[in-house]
Design a protein around this motif. Structure first.
Motif, PDB file in Angstrom:
ATOM      1  N   ARG A 192      -7.075   9.827   1.865  1.00  0.00           N
ATOM      2  CA  ARG A 192      -7.654   8.614   1.291  1.00  0.00           C
ATOM      3  C   ARG A 192      -6.688   7.863   0.389  1.00  0.00           C
ATOM      4  NH1 ARG A 192     -13.085   6.992   1.794  1.00  0.00           N
ATOM      5  NH2 ARG A 192     -14.039   8.393   3.282  1.00  0.00           N
ATOM      6  N   VAL A 193      -5.702   8.548  -0.185  1.00  0.00           N
ATOM      7  CA  VAL A 193      -4.753   7.892  -1.079  1.00  0.00           C
ATOM      8  C   VAL A 193      -3.865   6.913  -0.301  1.00  0.00           C
ATOM      9  CG1 VAL A 193      -2.849   9.540  -0.951  1.00  0.00           C
ATOM     10  CG2 VAL A 193      -3.301   8.359  -3.091  1.00  0.00           C
ATOM     11  N   ARG A 194      -3.833   7.030   0.985  1.00  0.00           N
ATOM     12  CA  ARG A 194      -3.002   6.167   1.819  1.00  0.00           C
ATOM     13  C   ARG A 194      -3.621   4.788   2.055  1.00  0.00           C
ATOM     14  NH1 ARG A 194       1.326   8.499   3.695  1.00  0.00           N
ATOM     15  NH2 ARG A 194       1.553  10.735   3.449  1.00  0.00           N
TER      16      ARG A 194
ATOM     17  N   ARG B 211      -1.720   1.630   2.265  1.00  0.00           N
ATOM     18  CA  ARG B 211      -0.544   1.652   1.389  1.00  0.00           C
ATOM     19  C   ARG B 211       0.653   2.068   2.234  1.00  0.00           C
ATOM     20  NH1 ARG B 211      -4.074   4.164  -2.786  1.00  0.00           N
ATOM     21  NH2 ARG B 211      -4.260   2.602  -4.400  1.00  0.00           N
ATOM     22  N   LYS B 212       1.781   1.471   1.986  1.00  0.00           N
ATOM     23  CA  LYS B 212       2.990   1.832   2.729  1.00  0.00           C
ATOM     24  C   LYS B 212       3.654   3.001   2.017  1.00  0.00           C
ATOM     25  CE  LYS B 212       3.633  -2.760   4.581  1.00  0.00           C
ATOM     26  NZ  LYS B 212       2.423  -3.405   4.160  1.00  0.00           N
ATOM     27  N   LEU B 213       3.182   4.193   2.330  1.00  0.00           N
ATOM     28  CA  LEU B 213       3.716   5.416   1.734  1.00  0.00           C
ATOM     29  C   LEU B 213       4.554   6.155   2.764  1.00  0.00           C
ATOM     30  CD1 LEU B 213       0.506   6.688  -0.091  1.00  0.00           C
ATOM     31  CD2 LEU B 213       2.420   5.457  -1.081  1.00  0.00           C
ATOM     32  N   PRO B 214       5.609   6.837   2.312  1.00  0.00           N
ATOM     33  CA  PRO B 214       6.410   7.622   3.255  1.00  0.00           C
ATOM     34  C   PRO B 214       5.579   8.738   3.891  1.00  0.00           C
ATOM     35  CG  PRO B 214       7.317   7.731   1.005  1.00  0.00           C
ATOM     36  CD  PRO B 214       6.094   6.907   0.955  1.00  0.00           C
ATOM     37  N   GLN B 215       5.979   9.161   5.074  1.00  0.00           N
ATOM     38  CA  GLN B 215       5.259  10.225   5.785  1.00  0.00           C
ATOM     39  C   GLN B 215       5.182  11.501   4.952  1.00  0.00           C
ATOM     40  OE1 GLN B 215       3.502  10.379   8.473  1.00  0.00           O
ATOM     41  NE2 GLN B 215       3.891   8.340   9.275  1.00  0.00           N
ATOM     42  N   ASP B 216       6.264  11.794   4.204  1.00  0.00           N
ATOM     43  CA  ASP B 216       6.296  13.041   3.439  1.00  0.00           C
ATOM     44  C   ASP B 216       5.758  12.866   2.013  1.00  0.00           C
ATOM     45  OD1 ASP B 216       8.375  11.494   2.491  1.00  0.00           O
ATOM     46  OD2 ASP B 216       9.747  13.181   2.213  1.00  0.00           O
ATOM     47  N   PHE B 217       5.012  11.791   1.759  1.00  0.00           N
ATOM     48  CA  PHE B 217       4.462  11.538   0.432  1.00  0.00           C
ATOM     49  C   PHE B 217       3.543  12.683   0.023  1.00  0.00           C
ATOM     50  CE2 PHE B 217       1.071   9.855  -2.285  1.00  0.00           C
ATOM     51  CZ  PHE B 217       1.821   9.346  -3.330  1.00  0.00           C
TER      52      PHE B 217
ATOM     53  N   GLY C  68       7.379   1.725  -3.965  1.00  0.00           N
ATOM     54  CA  GLY C  68       7.792   0.366  -3.589  1.00  0.00           C
ATOM     55  C   GLY C  68       7.643  -0.625  -4.732  1.00  0.00           C
ATOM     56  N   GLY C  69       7.838  -0.175  -5.965  1.00  0.00           N
ATOM     57  CA  GLY C  69       7.724  -1.054  -7.109  1.00  0.00           C
ATOM     58  C   GLY C  69       6.293  -1.312  -7.559  1.00  0.00           C
ATOM     59  N   LYS C  70       5.319  -0.747  -6.874  1.00  0.00           N
ATOM     60  CA  LYS C  70       3.918  -0.923  -7.241  1.00  0.00           C
ATOM     61  C   LYS C  70       3.384   0.374  -7.834  1.00  0.00           C
ATOM     62  CE  LYS C  70       2.877  -4.533  -3.994  1.00  0.00           C
ATOM     63  NZ  LYS C  70       1.891  -5.111  -3.133  1.00  0.00           N
ATOM     64  N   VAL C  71       2.541   0.233  -8.840  1.00  0.00           N
ATOM     65  CA  VAL C  71       1.948   1.385  -9.516  1.00  0.00           C
ATOM     66  C   VAL C  71       0.479   1.484  -9.116  1.00  0.00           C
ATOM     67  CG1 VAL C  71       1.370   2.392 -11.752  1.00  0.00           C
ATOM     68  CG2 VAL C  71       3.500   1.122 -11.484  1.00  0.00           C
ATOM     69  N   PHE C  72       0.023   2.680  -8.788  1.00  0.00           N
ATOM     70  CA  PHE C  72      -1.394   2.909  -8.562  1.00  0.00           C
ATOM     71  C   PHE C  72      -1.761   4.265  -9.146  1.00  0.00           C
ATOM     72  CE2 PHE C  72       0.692   4.530  -4.779  1.00  0.00           C
ATOM     73  CZ  PHE C  72       0.007   5.696  -4.457  1.00  0.00           C
ATOM     74  N   HIS C  73      -3.035   4.402  -9.504  1.00  0.00           N
ATOM     75  CA  HIS C  73      -3.543   5.623 -10.112  1.00  0.00           C
ATOM     76  C   HIS C  73      -4.600   6.242  -9.201  1.00  0.00           C
ATOM     77  CE1 HIS C  73      -1.991   3.308 -13.517  1.00  0.00           C
ATOM     78  NE2 HIS C  73      -1.720   4.481 -14.057  1.00  0.00           N
TER      79      HIS C  73
END
Length: 140
Positions: free
Chosen positions: A16-18, A29-35, A86-91
């Protein structure tokens, strides 16, 4: 006011964090595969307090022999992960996922009837969190 969130099982937190909601629309969210949430995000803690109401104090005073009307406050610890990608912050709130009262997957994945399920020896059958919350907000 915060936008409405839909509940989901804690076991799905990694998936769900994706994604997230923007104007009530689901965006990925554009997260790396190994996030990895635990590895890539800083753990943060927030302590909130829930205190007895005047009505609860009055009811306790009537029920007690001393007639004490002392206010009681109980800490509620919430855990969050602060992620920068990517320069964006999320919690992400991870209270039910890690920490003292973390959810653990069942050891026996076989479905059982509630009447057959027995708590481990030395433990109460009542959920610890349910007991805690009901002590803060008793049923009317």
């Amino acid at each position: 006011m915060a936008p409405p969130e839909h509940p989901f099982p804690v076991s799905e937190l990694d998936q769900r964090v994706r994604s997230h909601s923007v104007n009530y629309k689901e965006k990925s969210r554009k997260l790396p595969q190994d996030f990895d949430l635990k590895r890539d995000c800083e753990l943060m803690e927030l302590v909130q307090y829930s205190c007895t109401t005047v009505k609860q104090q009055y009811e306790r005073a009537l029920a007690s022999e001393t007639g004490s009307t002392r206010m009681e406050c109980f800490p509620i610890v919430r855990l969050f992960r602060k992620c920068v990608q990517g320069g964006k912050v999320f919690h992400v709130e991870t209270t039910a996922w890690e920490g003292q009262h973390a959810w653990k997957p069942p050891a026996n994945p076989q479905p059982t009837l509630q009447s057959e399920a027995k708590p481990p020896e030395g433990e109460s059958s009542e959920n610890v969190l349910t007991t805690y919350w009901s002590s803060l907000w008793p049923k009317k």
